[in-house]
Design an enzyme around this catalytic site. Structure first.
Site, PDB file in Angstrom:
ATOM      1  N   ASP A  37       0.845  -1.192   0.000  1.00  0.00           N
ATOM      2  CA  ASP A  37       0.000   0.000   0.000  1.00  0.00           C
ATOM      3  C   ASP A  37       0.883   1.246   0.000  1.00  0.00           C
ATOM      4  O   ASP A  37       1.688   1.442   0.916  1.00  0.00           O
ATOM      5  CB  ASP A  37      -0.900  -0.021   1.240  1.00  0.00           C
ATOM      6  CG  ASP A  37      -1.856   1.151   1.269  1.00  0.00           C
ATOM      7  OD1 ASP A  37      -1.540   2.151   1.940  1.00  0.00           O
ATOM      8  OD2 ASP A  37      -2.897   1.094   0.595  1.00  0.00           O
ATOM      9  N   THR A  59      -3.206   5.631  -4.117  1.00  0.00           N
ATOM     10  CA  THR A  59      -2.115   6.289  -3.393  1.00  0.00           C
ATOM     11  C   THR A  59      -0.752   6.026  -4.038  1.00  0.00           C
ATOM     12  O   THR A  59       0.150   6.849  -3.926  1.00  0.00           O
ATOM     13  CB  THR A  59      -2.079   5.817  -1.925  1.00  0.00           C
ATOM     14  OG1 THR A  59      -2.035   4.384  -1.899  1.00  0.00           O
ATOM     15  CG2 THR A  59      -3.310   6.273  -1.182  1.00  0.00           C
ATOM     16  N   THR A  60      -0.612   4.875  -4.704  1.00  0.00           N
ATOM     17  CA  THR A  60       0.650   4.578  -5.394  1.00  0.00           C
ATOM     18  C   THR A  60       0.714   5.314  -6.722  1.00  0.00           C
ATOM     19  O   THR A  60       1.731   5.932  -7.064  1.00  0.00           O
ATOM     20  CB  THR A  60       0.782   3.052  -5.620  1.00  0.00           C
ATOM     21  OG1 THR A  60       0.647   2.380  -4.368  1.00  0.00           O
ATOM     22  CG2 THR A  60       2.123   2.709  -6.226  1.00  0.00           C
ATOM     23  N   ASP A  94      -9.451   0.064   1.618  1.00  0.00           N
ATOM     24  CA  ASP A  94      -9.406   0.555   0.236  1.00  0.00           C
ATOM     25  C   ASP A  94     -10.650   0.127  -0.529  1.00  0.00           C
ATOM     26  O   ASP A  94     -11.233   0.920  -1.285  1.00  0.00           O
ATOM     27  CB  ASP A  94      -8.156   0.032  -0.480  1.00  0.00           C
ATOM     28  CG  ASP A  94      -6.885   0.720  -0.006  1.00  0.00           C
ATOM     29  OD1 ASP A  94      -7.001   1.698   0.758  1.00  0.00           O
ATOM     30  OD2 ASP A  94      -5.780   0.281  -0.375  1.00  0.00           O
TER      31      ASP A  94
END
Length: 544
Positions: free
Chosen positions: A65, A98-99, A395
């Site tokens: 994550d 988020t990545t 998520d």
């Protein structure tokens, strides 16, 4: 006649302060941003690798994550710190991507570097980037499609697209179904709009032991509390529930001294305390409750009167847990027992019971009519597994919430980025002046997502990406992207890979706006601390 300035240069800043200005500052900021992006580049896609990080508390962290990895990094460069904030913003706003946002921001800044070296003014680059962002968002809306949020099949396709890149993908639809059912449980109609407050009304309890498939959703509340006395009932059907936010014990007034001369005086004081506690308990008991829950303490005297009236009591609940019990049972939290009314009593609970799971006792408030809150009980082999599954579940719930609130989706697998990139590349030819070059750079930067997907699954990047560009150069191929498992080109609609438009739009906005902010920096001053020893004499020439 002009006289040149003589003498030693005057130093304004402390000698310990490091300062970078102009092009050097901008290029170093870009280098720092690229370094942060490279850290999590291998964490994108279904073939993503895991990172093991030793946290500041000395415990190992295993995850892919992006936000979880970056928040544990301890970086010194100010531009790198601002990059870490991107994933935090993305996680708080939409909960996913988020990545992608950090990788995209790093690529956008990387493509500004050659223009800065050629002495193009940062304002021109920023203008091109801003214009490209506006056009990207407009085109994103045009290729989005609306889905039926009442269809479990369509909702599960989107949730599974999110979970396919996570550790929990090995359990198939199991985690996705839990996320969707949890969201449907807490949906609350308010002002003609359904709201989904995940943080407040969904609680995840992790208990090591068993396997992941032993996990389940409890429509109601699960509390890590046992009854205060062994003679109280441990199972009650259709209980009447009273919730309190006050002490059920005698509280002496502050700064009061009592002088006791004889034993009779002591007995009198004790009698007064007992009567005060009894009065408070009787104010509660007259409403015939079966279960009393308070956020504060319950004295032994109060427990005695509760047992006499066949009332079960729980004490010292957290405020958040009490709010969830109130939501599930329909009770109102009261601060003064004397102010209780019949309407404050909760009657929507079907069953209260206490069970032992592992080494601890848990109280369950379940079988509620329209609970509007739920608890997810996660079981697993170890704490590391449970922590990672919890992150994946958070998520998945965030993605489900985004779609339920804004039911528009766009193709995944890098298809949307390639489609927007092809559109921007075509538009760049119509833009006059130097702004067209940074505008076109955004179209190239967007290719970093499919390129990274190909890289992480070991495909031939150059050949496959060239074929994908050719596909998107032809109209009607908007849905063509990368199959992250095989590294081959595919129509992602056939694979069922969809992403919420809200997540994709937030990724573009956060990445490009952050890149523009970093490009505007032309002076970096670091190392400013407290007043150092001898600071008063800094910059004073020796001969003075």
């Amino acid at each position: 006649k002009k006289y040149p300035m003589r003498g030693a240069p005057v130093l304004v800043l402390n000698a310990n302060v490091k300062r970078e200005t102009g092009r050097k500052a901008q290029l170093n900021n870009i280098k720092a941003a690229k370094t942060v992006a490279d850290v999590i580049r291998t964490c994108l896609g279904p073939k993503a690798m895991l990172k093991m990080i030793l946290t500041q508390h000395g415990t190992p962290l295993l995850t892919n994550d992006g936000h979880c990895i970056l928040r544990e990094l301890n970086v010194a460069h100010p531009a790198a710190k601002s990059m870490l904030e991107l994933s935090k913003t993305q996680d708080e706003e939409v909960g996913d991507g988020t990545t992608s946002v950090v990788i995209l921001a790093g690529e956008v800044l990387s493509l500004a570097e050659p223009w800065l070296i050629k002495n193009m003014h940062p304002r021109l680059i920023i203008d091109g980037y801003t214009r490209a962002l506006e056009d990207s968002l407009k085109y994103l809306d045009s290729i989005a499609r609306k889905i039926d949020i009442t269809s479990d099949k369509e909702m599960m396709q989107i949730i599974n697209s999110c979970l396919a890149t996570k550790f929990s993908s090995q359990w198939g639809d199991f985690i996705g179904n839990m996320a969707l059912n949890a969201l449907r449980t807490i949906g609350f109609e308010e002002g003609g709009k359904t709201t989904y407050d995940i943080a407040r009304y969904i609680k995840i309890e992790k208990i090591p032991g068993g396997e992941i498939r032993d996990s389940r959703i409890i429509p109601g509340v699960m509390i890590n509390k046992d009854i205060t006395h062994s003679k109280m009932r441990r199972r009650i059907e259709n209980p009447r529930v009273i919730l309190l936010d006050c002490n059920l014990e005698y509280k002496k007034p502050g700064n009061m001294t009592i002088k006791l001369g004889e034993a009779v005086d002591f007995e009198k004081v004790m009698k007064e305390e007992e009567e005060a506690v009894k009065k408070v308990v009787m104010d509660i008991v007259k409403f015939k409750p079966d279960l009393v829950i308070t956020e504060k303490g319950i004295s032994d005297e109060a427990q005695h009167w509760f047992i006499k009236n066949n009332v079960t009591a729980l004490r010292r609940l957290q405020k958040s847990a009490n709010n969830r019990v109130a939501r599930a049972t329909g009770a109102t939290i009261v601060t003064q027992p004397s102010q209780l009314k019949e309407s404050d009593v909760g009657t929507r609970c079907g069953l209260f019971e206490i069970k032992k799971i592992g080494d601890e006792y848990w109280s369950f408030v379940t079988d509620c009519a329209e609970p509007k809150t739920c608890t997810i009980l996660l079981r697993g082999a170890s704490k590391d597994v449970l922590n990672e599954v919890e992150r994946n579940l958070q998520d998945a719930m965030a993605v489900a919430r985004n779609v339920l609130e804004n039911p528009f989706v766009c193709p995944g697998g890098g298809a949307t980025e390639m489609a927007i990139g092809a559109k921007l590349a075509a538009n760049a030819k119509t833009i006059p002046g130097q702004s067209q070059y940074p505008y076109q750079a955004i179209s190239i930067a967007l290719e970093v997502i499919p390129r990274t997907l190909l890289q992480n699954c070991g495909a031939n990047i150059l050949r496959t990406l060239t074929s994908l560009r050719a596909k998107h150069a032809t109209s009607g191929n908007v849905n063509w992207g990368v199959n992250g498992l095989t590294g081959e080109l595919a129509d992602v609609t056939d694979l069922g890979i969809w992403e919420p438009v809200s997540v994709k739009a937030q990724t573009l906005k956060t990445a490009i706006e952050a890149a523009c902010m970093i490009l505007r920096i032309d002076d970096v001053v670091s190392g400013i601390g407290g007043k150092s020893k001898g600071a008063d004499t800094q910059g004073v020439p020796d001969e003075m």
